[in-house]
Design a protein around this motif. Structure first.
Motif, PDB file in Angstrom:
ATOM      1  N   LEU A  90     -19.656  22.559  20.789  1.00 20.51           N
ATOM      2  CA  LEU A  90     -19.407  23.879  21.172  1.00 20.51           C
ATOM      3  C   LEU A  90     -19.993  24.477  22.564  1.00 20.51           C
ATOM      4  CD1 LEU A  90     -20.187  25.551  17.641  1.00 20.51           C
ATOM      5  CD2 LEU A  90     -18.081  25.419  18.880  1.00 20.51           C
ATOM      6  N   GLY A  91     -20.968  23.725  23.037  1.00 23.00           N
ATOM      7  CA  GLY A  91     -21.479  23.819  24.428  1.00 23.00           C
ATOM      8  C   GLY A  91     -20.548  23.397  25.292  1.00 23.00           C
ATOM      9  N   GLY A  92     -19.952  22.200  25.050  1.00 24.45           N
ATOM     10  CA  GLY A  92     -18.816  21.718  25.806  1.00 24.45           C
ATOM     11  C   GLY A  92     -17.577  22.596  26.020  1.00 24.45           C
ATOM     12  N   ASP A  93     -17.186  23.306  24.781  1.00 30.18           N
ATOM     13  CA  ASP A  93     -16.368  24.613  24.779  1.00 30.18           C
ATOM     14  C   ASP A  93     -16.506  25.692  25.778  1.00 30.18           C
ATOM     15  OD1 ASP A  93     -14.467  22.898  23.069  1.00 30.18           O
ATOM     16  OD2 ASP A  93     -14.838  24.116  21.379  1.00 30.18           O
ATOM     17  N   LEU A 111     -18.415  25.424  28.298  1.00 27.02           N
ATOM     18  CA  LEU A 111     -18.296  24.815  29.904  1.00 27.02           C
ATOM     19  C   LEU A 111     -16.776  25.009  30.321  1.00 27.02           C
ATOM     20  CD1 LEU A 111     -20.715  21.862  29.999  1.00 27.02           C
ATOM     21  CD2 LEU A 111     -20.941  23.943  31.166  1.00 27.02           C
ATOM     22  N   HIS A 112     -16.096  24.610  29.266  1.00 27.37           N
ATOM     23  CA  HIS A 112     -14.560  24.640  29.505  1.00 27.37           C
ATOM     24  C   HIS A 112     -13.722  25.890  29.457  1.00 27.37           C
ATOM     25  CE1 HIS A 112     -13.523  20.460  30.224  1.00 27.37           C
ATOM     26  NE2 HIS A 112     -14.163  20.047  29.154  1.00 27.37           N
ATOM     27  N   GLN A 113     -14.863  27.008  28.934  1.00 28.41           N
ATOM     28  CA  GLN A 113     -14.200  28.222  29.015  1.00 28.41           C
ATOM     29  C   GLN A 113     -13.372  28.392  27.758  1.00 28.41           C
ATOM     30  OE1 GLN A 113     -13.225  29.483  32.812  1.00 28.41           O
ATOM     31  NE2 GLN A 113     -15.410  29.871  33.755  1.00 28.41           N
ATOM     32  N   ARG A 114     -13.551  27.505  26.890  1.00 23.20           N
ATOM     33  CA  ARG A 114     -12.671  27.540  25.760  1.00 23.20           C
ATOM     34  C   ARG A 114     -13.083  28.569  24.693  1.00 23.20           C
ATOM     35  NH1 ARG A 114     -12.117  23.978  20.757  1.00 23.20           N
ATOM     36  NH2 ARG A 114     -10.043  24.523  19.927  1.00 23.20           N
ATOM     37  N   ARG A 115     -14.303  28.812  24.817  1.00 21.12           N
ATOM     38  CA  ARG A 115     -15.081  29.808  23.847  1.00 21.12           C
ATOM     39  C   ARG A 115     -16.184  30.460  24.617  1.00 21.12           C
ATOM     40  NH1 ARG A 115     -14.286  27.767  18.593  1.00 21.12           N
ATOM     41  NH2 ARG A 115     -13.839  25.588  18.527  1.00 21.12           N
ATOM     42  N   THR A 116     -16.566  31.817  24.344  1.00 24.41           N
ATOM     43  CA  THR A 116     -17.596  32.306  25.157  1.00 24.41           C
ATOM     44  C   THR A 116     -19.001  32.040  24.402  1.00 24.41           C
ATOM     45  OG1 THR A 116     -17.409  34.411  23.582  1.00 24.41           O
ATOM     46  CG2 THR A 116     -16.030  34.414  25.344  1.00 24.41           C
ATOM     47  N   LEU A 117     -20.084  32.112  25.191  1.00 22.23           N
ATOM     48  CA  LEU A 117     -21.225  31.880  24.734  1.00 22.23           C
ATOM     49  C   LEU A 117     -21.485  32.601  23.541  1.00 22.23           C
ATOM     50  CD1 LEU A 117     -23.966  30.334  24.933  1.00 22.23           C
ATOM     51  CD2 LEU A 117     -24.635  31.889  26.563  1.00 22.23           C
ATOM     52  N   GLU A 118     -21.157  33.898  23.670  1.00 22.51           N
ATOM     53  CA  GLU A 118     -21.471  34.894  22.407  1.00 22.51           C
ATOM     54  C   GLU A 118     -20.655  34.430  21.264  1.00 22.51           C
ATOM     55  OE1 GLU A 118     -20.216  35.905  25.673  1.00 22.51           O
ATOM     56  OE2 GLU A 118     -22.235  36.507  26.144  1.00 22.51           O
ATOM     57  N   ASP A 119     -19.627  34.111  21.300  1.00 17.26           N
ATOM     58  CA  ASP A 119     -18.849  33.358  19.951  1.00 17.26           C
ATOM     59  C   ASP A 119     -19.416  32.238  19.499  1.00 17.26           C
ATOM     60  OD1 ASP A 119     -16.577  33.560  18.189  1.00 17.26           O
ATOM     61  OD2 ASP A 119     -15.863  31.760  19.332  1.00 17.26           O
ATOM     62  N   VAL A 120     -19.899  31.407  20.318  1.00 15.55           N
ATOM     63  CA  VAL A 120     -20.799  30.159  19.920  1.00 15.55           C
ATOM     64  C   VAL A 120     -22.091  30.561  19.123  1.00 15.55           C
ATOM     65  CG1 VAL A 120     -21.969  28.221  20.648  1.00 15.55           C
ATOM     66  CG2 VAL A 120     -19.487  28.811  21.324  1.00 15.55           C
ATOM     67  N   ARG A 121     -22.626  31.598  19.601  1.00 16.02           N
ATOM     68  CA  ARG A 121     -23.946  32.043  19.221  1.00 16.02           C
ATOM     69  C   ARG A 121     -23.614  32.639  17.848  1.00 16.02           C
ATOM     70  NH1 ARG A 121     -26.589  34.435  24.607  1.00 16.02           N
ATOM     71  NH2 ARG A 121     -28.150  32.655  24.853  1.00 16.02           N
ATOM     72  N   ARG A 122     -22.582  33.369  17.606  1.00 17.58           N
ATOM     73  CA  ARG A 122     -22.015  33.913  16.373  1.00 17.58           C
ATOM     74  C   ARG A 122     -21.782  32.739  15.435  1.00 17.58           C
ATOM     75  NH1 ARG A 122     -19.578  38.007  19.251  1.00 17.58           N
ATOM     76  NH2 ARG A 122     -17.336  36.698  19.596  1.00 17.58           N
TER      77      ARG A 122
END
Length: 158
Positions: free
Chosen positions: A124-127, A129-140
């Motif tokens: 998800l961290g890689g996502d 970096l690729h701006q596929r996901r936001t940091l907020e979405d990954v934290r959720r």
């Protein structure tokens, strides 16, 4: 450089070892250990693998580049494929300790949870970096999974 390293390859392997050590040192200095809150500690450990600041974003990019090369380079692969799996062991130990204290959902396998959390967080961290996901979405997403792990937490603060 040639005095210390016989080849560019030896330099790359040594640099990867140093990068691991430096990132571990930095992570340890950032993680505030509160034994009364195992969920928060586990989240802080996992968040070290997300690009939440420039240092972690750069480290994630460098590790990704090394990892790609390690797929065809056995010496680099050895650095990544350590038999003792220290990160997974740390996460599994945190979950097992919380489990022993009645702080997790029943019936969890700490090693399986650790495998999923570590691989998922790095991916998800890689996502991010690729701006596929936001940091907020990954934290959720991370909080969602941690909520499931700690669903049986009888020691949680109200």
């Amino acid at each position: 450089m040639q005095y210390h390293f016989e080849s560019k390859h030896q330099l790359l392997v040594a640099a990867l070892h140093m990068l691991h050590e430096e990132n571990e040192r930095i992570a340890r200095s950032r993680i505030d250990h509160d034994p009364a809150d195992p969920r928060a500690l586990l989240r802080a450990v996992l968040e070290e693998f997300l690009p939440v600041d420039d240092q972690r974003a750069t480290a994630l990019r460098v590790f990704a580049a090394y990892y790609a090369r390690s797929l065809t380079d056995p010496a680099l692969a050895e650095v990544f494929l350590s038999g003792d799996q220290p990160l997974e062991r740390l996460v599994a130990d945190l979950i097992a300790a919380a489990q022993a204290g009645g702080r997790t959902a029943p019936g969890l396998d700490p090693w399986r949870e650790a495998d999923l959390l570590v691989a998922g967080t790095v991916g998800l961290g890689g996502d991010v970096l690729h701006q596929r996901r936001t940091l907020e979405d990954v934290r959720r997403t991370l909080d969602y999974h941690l909520d499931k792990i700690f669903a049986g937490d009888r020691g949680a603060q109200p």
